[in-house]
Write an enzyme that holds these catalytic residues in place. Structure first.
Site, short mmCIF file in Angstrom:
data_model
loop_
_atom_site.label_atom_id
_atom_site.label_comp_id
_atom_site.label_asym_id
_atom_site.label_seq_id
_atom_site.Cartn_x
_atom_site.Cartn_y
_atom_site.Cartn_z
N HIS A 86 10.75 -3.79 33.88
CA HIS A 86 10.71 -2.62 32.99
C HIS A 86 10.07 -1.41 33.67
O HIS A 86 10.24 -0.29 33.21
CB HIS A 86 10.11 -2.95 31.62
CG HIS A 86 8.62 -2.96 31.53
ND1 HIS A 86 7.87 -4.12 31.55
CD2 HIS A 86 7.72 -1.96 31.38
CE1 HIS A 86 6.59 -3.83 31.42
NE2 HIS A 86 6.46 -2.52 31.31
N ASP A 219 10.12 -10.68 33.81
CA ASP A 219 10.03 -9.23 33.92
C ASP A 219 9.52 -8.79 35.30
O ASP A 219 8.38 -8.36 35.45
CB ASP A 219 9.11 -8.71 32.81
CG ASP A 219 9.19 -7.20 32.62
OD1 ASP A 219 9.74 -6.51 33.50
OD2 ASP A 219 8.69 -6.72 31.59
N SER A 645 1.07 -2.88 33.54
CA SER A 645 2.33 -3.56 33.80
C SER A 645 2.59 -3.55 35.29
O SER A 645 2.43 -2.52 35.94
CB SER A 645 3.47 -2.86 33.08
OG SER A 645 3.53 -3.34 31.78
N1 ARG Z 1 5.39 -4.02 25.62
C1 ARG Z 1 5.39 -3.79 27.03
C2 ARG Z 1 4.69 -2.48 27.35
O1 ARG Z 1 4.08 -1.88 26.54
C3 ARG Z 1 6.76 -3.86 27.60
C4 ARG Z 1 7.66 -2.72 27.25
C5 ARG Z 1 9.03 -2.78 27.88
N2 ARG Z 1 9.94 -3.63 27.16
C6 ARG Z 1 10.63 -3.26 26.02
N3 ARG Z 1 11.41 -4.12 25.44
N4 ARG Z 1 10.53 -2.06 25.51
O2 ARG Z 1 5.01 -1.63 28.09
N1 ASP Z 2 3.63 -3.40 28.66
C1 ASP Z 2 2.53 -2.58 29.08
C2 ASP Z 2 2.90 -1.73 30.30
O1 ASP Z 2 4.05 -1.42 30.48
C3 ASP Z 2 1.30 -3.40 29.31
C4 ASP Z 2 0.50 -3.54 28.07
O2 ASP Z 2 0.46 -2.60 27.26
O3 ASP Z 2 -0.14 -4.58 27.92
O4 ASP Z 2 2.06 -1.24 31.02
#
Ligand code: ARG
Ligand code: ASP
Length: 716
Positions: A86, A219, A645
């Site tokens: 991502h 990921d 991330s």
């Molecule tokens: N929750 C994670 C973060 O805050 C992954 C986000 C990317 N994935 C998604 N399905 N939007 O960045």
């Molecule tokens: N998914 C988040 C990121 O893209 C990580 C988190 O918020 O725990 O940095």
């Protein structure tokens, strides 16, 4: 009386010493003072100097800030880097075409010449960090204009540094301006895409599984840093060669078990651990509900259309993911703040604070009224923050047509080649006018009902009045003749190829354009400055409150600064958690779970055939665990946030055991109030990454440049 105080202190010290191991995003150059002994007690086999050193190569030399909002790490002596799928999504998407859909099918460069360049993408190493607080404070204290004195001293220190080395330098405030740290970095600008799994692995479970445990997403993506022939940073050139790092991470094949020490090294973006209770209450009761309400509506509108049209689904998948990511996080955050009684904890803490302050005359004079002032300020901020939140959610980030119309203002006022709006082709490729119209009607209505008229932009109120609150009609009239909010942007696009003055004139007469400019300009010139004034007062008081907390509690408690996109170390343990009474989550997921979620043809839970075959033949190579199962993801109690991330998860020896990419939903309030009972970060297991590269993609040659380590069980 004395006796009671003594007991009170004793209680206080005990309660702070038995703090959450797990909480904290620590400055790497202060580990030896603050953390080393605790980390070693928890199992770390390295010294603080092995993790961060300016005198010798250390783990920090393998860590990069990737692409501005993520972390990555070097995993070979040829500059190979690992980060999240991502995090590389934009790049993977840019290289994708209908014929070569790398998002869908994955991409693997079979040799260096197949690696794909990414103009603008940067990998930034931290060379050293140094506390310069004393110099800044000396300049600030007694200065007539404090803020100016600070800025001048910052510029002076940076100028001196330029004579010492060739790095990039910046000085950032920590602890709300109570500490200043000089950070020297080196930025590599030739970073190429090496490999990415198909989205059905790298984004498996998509939005449904996002922020969730148990998780089954692979990921990850691979990139490579290139340097010039002297191994120095250089813009892209075919003459460049793979970068030879000062340090790269070894990868462990041992996996993890409950209780194991883990640490996360990366660039967490933003946390707010030191707010007063009233601020937390405002987030819970005003800000988050407003954000969630707007996105509930917007997501429902998008989802309805995406479900029935493939074209719309493709156009809106990335936008939906972005909107949904914040929406889901805030819902989890509110739930977590409630469940762990964040308000109650803050209240208790504030009572202790007030008690200690009252026992010290100087403190009483300096800090005695801070909490009271916060109450007043946050009360007067309430209408502002409500308006800010709704306005930005609806008009600045929610409705893309309003936003794109406003970006044309510069061009309309001064039509030149240079000011002409860029990227419109791409914008319209992913724009569906029907979807946007429906979203506009729904969000206009929501906005009109959410705020008192006096808080709404005048042009918006006038529009509502004109059509007597019939928003469908209002939107129809507003967009009917628009060349911007339209099904057919060809006129606009062709115009921009021709006579610029003419098209600028047309845009300026466009009712939709006029509306967008009227409301956003009013917001920017009137409403936002009004909010800013109160917010500035809050920020200034927060600086004071932070100083007070450091002074008043500093004897008994170690403090870590809130995240601010600087390099940090978090550490914790692989540990299960119980989100609700009666359920305990295990720490590890397996390929069996991936297969169990499989829904053929589904846009979130489809799987590549090859992965199913590998599962069925149990062809896991050396990557299975001792029970013959293929590990996929695991959780631990490391304190992380957005920006972490792509961060490496390291074991007690500093070897890579996983790749951080998310947090468990029930603990997303860790940004405001970390609580070890439910805050968990989520990592892809390193063995799953290797399995996908080697067995799934057949890119095993990449493993040859990595250093894989397997320790015999009795040596663990
Ligand atoms: N929750 C994670 C973060 O805050 C992954 C986000 C990317 N994935 C998604 N399905 N939007 O960045
Ligand atoms: N998914 C988040 C990121 O893209 C990580 C988190 O918020 O725990 O940095």
């Amino acid at each position: 009386m004395k006796f009671i105080n003594f007991l009170f202190f004793l209680f206080l010290s005990l309660s702070y010493y038995t703090s959450n191991a797990g909480e904290g995003m620590w400055l790497p150059f202060l580990l030896s003072d603050l953390n080393e002994s605790e980390m070693r007690d928890m199992g770390l086999q390295l010294t603080a100097e092995d993790i961060y050193s300016v005198n010798q190569s250390s783990l920090k030399d393998a860590i990069i800030s990737f692409g501005g909002f993520c972390t990555g790490e070097v995993i070979s002596n040829k500059g190979l880097i690992l980060t999240n799928h991502h995090c590389g999504y934009g790049q993977i998407q840019k290289h994708s075409t209908l014929e070569n859909d790398y998002l869908k099918n994955g991409f693997w460069a079979m040799n260096h010449s197949e690696e794909k360049t990414n103009p603008g993408l940067k990998a930034i190493f931290v060379k050293y960090m140094e506390d310069v607080t004393n110099r800044i404070m000396a300049a600030a204290n007694g200065a007539e204009n404090r803020e100016m004195a600070i800025q001048e001293e910052i510029a002076a220190i940076i100028a001196e540094q330029k004579n010492i080395d060739t790095y990039d330098h910046q000085i950032k405030p920590f602890f709300y301006g109570n500490q200043y740290i000089l950070i020297a970095t080196e930025s590599y600008g030739d970073v190429r895409l090496v490999g990415a799994p198909p989205s059905s692995i790298g984004k498996y479970g998509a939005d449904t599984d996002n922020w969730m445990w148990p998780r089954h997403t692979g990921d990850f993506a691979l990139f490579r840093i290139y340097a010039n022939r002297d191994n120095q940073p250089a813009a892209f050139s075919s003459e460049n060669v793979p970068y030879t790092p000062e340090r790269f991470l070894e990868i462990s094949l041992n996996g993890v078990k409950d209780g194991d020490f883990t640490m996360i090294f990366g660039f967490p973006g933003r946390t707010e651990q030191y707010l007063p209770g009233v601020a937390v209450q405002q987030i819970m009761e005003v800000v988050n509900p407003a954000r969630i309400a707007v996105r509930d509506e917007l997501l429902a509108q998008l989802d309805r259309r995406m479900r029935v049209s493939d074209a719309v689904r493709i156009q809106y998948a990335a936008k939906y993911a972005r909107i949904s990511n914040g929406w889901k996080k805030w819902k989890g955050e509110n739930l977590g703040l409630q469940t762990t009684d964040a308000r109650g904890k803050k209240a208790k803490r504030e009572a202790e604070f007030q008690e200690l302050v009252s026992q010290n005359e100087a403190w009483q004079a300096q800090y005695g009224s801070i909490l009271e002032e916060f109450n007043t300020l946050y009360a007067s901020y309430q209408p502002h923050v409500l308006r800010e939140t709704y306005f930005s959610e609806v008009f600045l980030s929610g409705l893309e047509a309003v936003r794109i119309a406003y970006t044309m203002k510069r061009f309309v006022e001064n039509p030149t080649e240079k000011s002409a709006p860029k990227g419109l082709d791409e914008f319209y490729k992913d724009y569906n006018h029907e979807v946007q119209t429906e979203a506009m009607i729904a969000l206009f209505e929501l906005f009109a009902n959410a705020l008192p008229e006096s808080e709404q932009p005048r042009a918006f109120v006038a529009l509502g009045k004109k059509y007597k609150g019939n928003w469908a009609k209002a939107v129809d009239k507003l967009t009917k003749k628009s060349s911007i909010a339209t099904e057919d942007p060809s006129k606009l696009l062709a115009g921009l190829e021709g006579d610029l003055d003419k098209v600028a004139k047309q845009i300026s007469n466009d009712a939709f354009y006029q509306f967008a400019v009227a409301i956003i300009d009013e917001y920017l010139t009137e409403q936002r400055p009004a909010s800013r004034e109160v917010k500035d007062a809050i920020d200034a008081l927060q600086t004071q409150y932070m100083e007070a907390q450091l002074n008043v509690f500093g004897e008994d408690k170690r403090f870590y600064p809130d995240a601010n996109s600087t390099l940090r170390v978090s550490y914790g343990q692989v540990e299960p958690f119980s989100p609700v009474d009666g359920i305990t989550y295990n720490t590890q997921t397996y390929l069996d779970g991936v297969i169990a979620k499989y829904i053929p043809g589904d846009y979130e839970f489809d799987l590549p055939k090859r992965l199913i075959e590998l599962y069925e033949s149990k062809d896991f190579g050396p990557y299975a665990d001792t029970n013959g199962k293929m590990p996929v993801c695991f959780i631990a109690s490391n304190h992380t946030t957005g920006g972490n991330s792509g961060s490496p998860a390291l074991d007690a020896h500093g070897r890579l055991i996983g790749l951080n990419f998310d947090r468990a939903w029930e603990g997303t309030m860790s940004d405001i109030n970390y609580d070890i009972s439910r805050c968990r970060n989520i990592m892809v297991d390193a063995r799953y990454i290797l399995f996908i590269v080697d067995k799934f993609a057949g890119a095993g040659y990449l493993l040859e440049e990595m250093t894989l380590v397997e320790t015999a069980a009795d040596n663990l």
